[in-house]
Design a protein around this motif. Sequence first.
Motif, PDB file in Angstrom:
ATOM      1  N   PRO A  79     -11.908  -1.684   4.565  1.00 15.59           N
ATOM      2  CA  PRO A  79     -11.153  -2.843   4.089  1.00 15.59           C
ATOM      3  C   PRO A  79      -9.894  -2.429   3.320  1.00 15.59           C
ATOM      4  O   PRO A  79      -9.699  -1.254   2.995  1.00 15.59           O
ATOM      5  CB  PRO A  79     -12.151  -3.529   3.152  1.00 15.59           C
ATOM      6  CG  PRO A  79     -12.992  -2.405   2.619  1.00 15.59           C
ATOM      7  CD  PRO A  79     -13.115  -1.423   3.758  1.00 15.59           C
ATOM      8  N   TYR A  80      -9.056  -3.413   3.055  1.00 15.06           N
ATOM      9  CA  TYR A  80      -7.879  -3.219   2.209  1.00 15.06           C
ATOM     10  C   TYR A  80      -8.348  -2.812   0.812  1.00 15.06           C
ATOM     11  O   TYR A  80      -9.221  -3.459   0.229  1.00 15.06           O
ATOM     12  CB  TYR A  80      -7.100  -4.531   2.168  1.00 15.06           C
ATOM     13  CG  TYR A  80      -5.844  -4.525   1.334  1.00 15.06           C
ATOM     14  CD1 TYR A  80      -4.674  -3.958   1.818  1.00 15.06           C
ATOM     15  CD2 TYR A  80      -5.828  -5.127   0.084  1.00 15.06           C
ATOM     16  CE1 TYR A  80      -3.515  -3.973   1.065  1.00 15.06           C
ATOM     17  CE2 TYR A  80      -4.667  -5.164  -0.673  1.00 15.06           C
ATOM     18  CZ  TYR A  80      -3.516  -4.573  -0.182  1.00 15.06           C
ATOM     19  OH  TYR A  80      -2.367  -4.597  -0.935  1.00 15.06           O
ATOM     20  N   ARG A  81      -7.793  -1.745   0.254  1.00 18.44           N
ATOM     21  CA  ARG A  81      -8.358  -1.150  -0.957  1.00 18.44           C
ATOM     22  C   ARG A  81      -7.540  -1.375  -2.213  1.00 18.44           C
ATOM     23  O   ARG A  81      -7.936  -0.930  -3.301  1.00 18.44           O
ATOM     24  CB  ARG A  81      -8.529   0.360  -0.743  1.00 18.44           C
ATOM     25  CG  ARG A  81      -9.499   0.708   0.366  1.00 18.44           C
ATOM     26  CD  ARG A  81      -9.515   2.190   0.651  1.00 18.44           C
ATOM     27  NE  ARG A  81      -9.867   2.970  -0.528  1.00 18.44           N
ATOM     28  CZ  ARG A  81      -9.841   4.293  -0.596  1.00 18.44           C
ATOM     29  NH1 ARG A  81      -9.473   4.988   0.483  1.00 18.44           N
ATOM     30  NH2 ARG A  81     -10.172   4.924  -1.701  1.00 18.44           N
ATOM     31  N   LEU A  82      -6.405  -2.064  -2.114  1.00 20.91           N
ATOM     32  CA  LEU A  82      -5.521  -2.166  -3.273  1.00 20.91           C
ATOM     33  C   LEU A  82      -5.865  -3.326  -4.186  1.00 20.91           C
ATOM     34  O   LEU A  82      -5.245  -3.472  -5.247  1.00 20.91           O
ATOM     35  CB  LEU A  82      -4.060  -2.275  -2.812  1.00 20.91           C
ATOM     36  CG  LEU A  82      -3.531  -1.062  -2.036  1.00 20.91           C
ATOM     37  CD1 LEU A  82      -2.060  -1.233  -1.709  1.00 20.91           C
ATOM     38  CD2 LEU A  82      -3.755   0.225  -2.825  1.00 20.91           C
ATOM     39  N   THR A  83      -6.816  -4.160  -3.816  1.00 19.86           N
ATOM     40  CA  THR A  83      -7.310  -5.216  -4.702  1.00 19.86           C
ATOM     41  C   THR A  83      -8.829  -5.196  -4.693  1.00 19.86           C
ATOM     42  O   THR A  83      -9.435  -5.011  -3.628  1.00 19.86           O
ATOM     43  CB  THR A  83      -6.815  -6.614  -4.265  1.00 19.86           C
ATOM     44  OG1 THR A  83      -7.294  -6.896  -2.948  1.00 19.86           O
ATOM     45  CG2 THR A  83      -5.286  -6.672  -4.253  1.00 19.86           C
ATOM     46  N   PRO A  84      -9.474  -5.394  -5.816  1.00 14.97           N
ATOM     47  CA  PRO A  84     -10.947  -5.365  -5.838  1.00 14.97           C
ATOM     48  C   PRO A  84     -11.565  -6.497  -5.026  1.00 14.97           C
ATOM     49  O   PRO A  84     -12.665  -6.350  -4.495  1.00 14.97           O
ATOM     50  CB  PRO A  84     -11.278  -5.501  -7.331  1.00 14.97           C
ATOM     51  CG  PRO A  84     -10.053  -6.072  -7.972  1.00 14.97           C
ATOM     52  CD  PRO A  84      -8.898  -5.587  -7.158  1.00 14.97           C
ATOM     53  N   GLU A  85     -10.855  -7.624  -4.905  1.00 11.73           N
ATOM     54  CA  GLU A  85     -11.408  -8.743  -4.146  1.00 11.73           C
ATOM     55  C   GLU A  85     -11.574  -8.385  -2.675  1.00 11.73           C
ATOM     56  O   GLU A  85     -12.560  -8.759  -2.035  1.00 11.73           O
ATOM     57  CB  GLU A  85     -10.507  -9.972  -4.277  1.00 11.73           C
ATOM     58  CG  GLU A  85     -10.377 -10.533  -5.690  1.00 11.73           C
ATOM     59  CD  GLU A  85      -9.345  -9.782  -6.513  1.00 11.73           C
ATOM     60  OE1 GLU A  85      -8.662  -8.888  -5.938  1.00 11.73           O
ATOM     61  OE2 GLU A  85      -9.231 -10.065  -7.718  1.00 11.73           O
ATOM     62  N   ALA A  86     -10.597  -7.650  -2.126  1.00 10.16           N
ATOM     63  CA  ALA A  86     -10.649  -7.316  -0.708  1.00 10.16           C
ATOM     64  C   ALA A  86     -11.786  -6.359  -0.395  1.00 10.16           C
ATOM     65  O   ALA A  86     -12.326  -6.370   0.725  1.00 10.16           O
ATOM     66  CB  ALA A  86      -9.317  -6.707  -0.263  1.00 10.16           C
ATOM     67  N   LEU A  87     -12.173  -5.526  -1.351  1.00 15.19           N
ATOM     68  CA  LEU A  87     -13.259  -4.582  -1.104  1.00 15.19           C
ATOM     69  C   LEU A  87     -14.574  -5.292  -0.834  1.00 15.19           C
ATOM     70  O   LEU A  87     -15.435  -4.774  -0.119  1.00 15.19           O
ATOM     71  CB  LEU A  87     -13.418  -3.644  -2.307  1.00 15.19           C
ATOM     72  CG  LEU A  87     -12.278  -2.651  -2.547  1.00 15.19           C
ATOM     73  CD1 LEU A  87     -12.493  -1.906  -3.859  1.00 15.19           C
ATOM     74  CD2 LEU A  87     -12.180  -1.665  -1.390  1.00 15.19           C
ATOM     75  N   GLU A  88     -14.744  -6.478  -1.392  1.00 18.08           N
ATOM     76  CA  GLU A  88     -15.970  -7.243  -1.186  1.00 18.08           C
ATOM     77  C   GLU A  88     -15.835  -8.311  -0.115  1.00 18.08           C
ATOM     78  O   GLU A  88     -16.826  -8.778   0.437  1.00 18.08           O
ATOM     79  CB  GLU A  88     -16.395  -7.913  -2.506  1.00 18.08           C
ATOM     80  CG  GLU A  88     -16.664  -6.936  -3.642  1.00 18.08           C
ATOM     81  CD  GLU A  88     -17.808  -5.980  -3.325  1.00 18.08           C
ATOM     82  OE1 GLU A  88     -18.756  -6.407  -2.635  1.00 18.08           O
ATOM     83  OE2 GLU A  88     -17.747  -4.818  -3.763  1.00 18.08           O
TER      84      GLU A  88
END
Length: 442
Positions: A79-88
Amino acid sequence: MLLSFRFANHRSFRDEQQLNLTPTYRSDDQPEQAVRVVGIFGANASGKSNCLHALSFMRRFVIFSDREVEPGLGVAREPYRLTPEALEAPSHYVVDLSLSGVRHTYGFALDNDGVVEEWLYHYPRNRRRRIFERNGDSYAWGEESGQRVLLERIAEVTASAALFLSTIARFDHRHADGIEPEPLRDVYRWFQTIKSQEHPVFRRNSIASVAWSRDNAIRRTVIELLRAADVGIVDVVTTTSTALDEAPELLPSAELEAEGRSMRSRIRQASERAPRRRLKFAHQGPAGEVLFDLAEESTGTQQLLGLAIEAAQVLSGGGTMCVDEIDASLHPLLTAKLIGLFKGESSNPRHSQLVFTSHDAALLGTIDTEEILRRDEIWFAEKDADGASTLYPLTDFKPRKEGENRQRRYLNGNYGAVPDLSTYLFEQALAARGQVDDEATS
């Protein structure tokens, strides 16, 4: 044919993007539902390669997810890793296909634990028909889903981290006549036709598997590309060798000594049982043709050969070919030749498709007054200030009435998707390097 590819939350792509292959400009002599060639241009690290990687990831997950399931380990996604929301947040992948003239839509969503959603629809007579919908471990079947009892049994054994399409395909190999409807098989088989080359590199085993002497279409296409490349190759011939003949190339002498006589004995036994066909490359010299082995060809020629074989196979058998950084292997004129093979009716009767990335702005221009790529065959990738990539087509920009020099306009930044170069930072880096060198010599 691939009509469109949508995906979200994959590597540098945070928000949903769509690579749309539906023609913007249709004519009576080109009534096809999708373009045959798409080129994606952009700066380094703009996301071009990640777009192809997303399609490659989807292909691999469709084909192998049922075999690579490890209980309790979830899904190995990116996943996109630059925001914590995208990791989940889930990652989404959707393809729209035209198979035998009928539109199909297949997609799925994944999170770190497994498959969140999965669905397949088709559109006979342009009306949407559900084949199946999956929400976690719950399934809903359409009226045209065939033998529902059998499908329900397969759904019960589908792991939470595996796709239903993957599981039913494995079952289908054992019970070829037992599963309906055809959309399930057809979509799975389409994914099998995708050829993905990230940094195309020739591999001897790939060429050995080609039915060189039996498939004249592949042979003609490869030789035509090699001759067009002006690498000195005038023909390709087949010779027969054994595993023992190839032992020095397959196993360095140090490894042979380490393995000892038992390894040599196994190679000798294998050589007696399995003769191998090898290809030799004919170069024209003053005294006639001279045959060269693959190892004697340049690295660039080997890369070109691998790409030519992949292209010939796709053109002959049908499918979609994805090539990352096509300009790393080919001269612009040769790339234009390859693009022309995919766009031509006679050279591409199966409507195969080529999707590639490139930095080469020359491909945006013309050769002999003929444009290499149409406007609806050109896409760009660009990163925003947050480091998230976006995809957009050239057709978002209106063409100039007095003529459009796409190559110049692209390099001037009119379309975006070019690097923001800082002369000041370059000068600072060179100055810092000079100071380090002075300190090292003092």
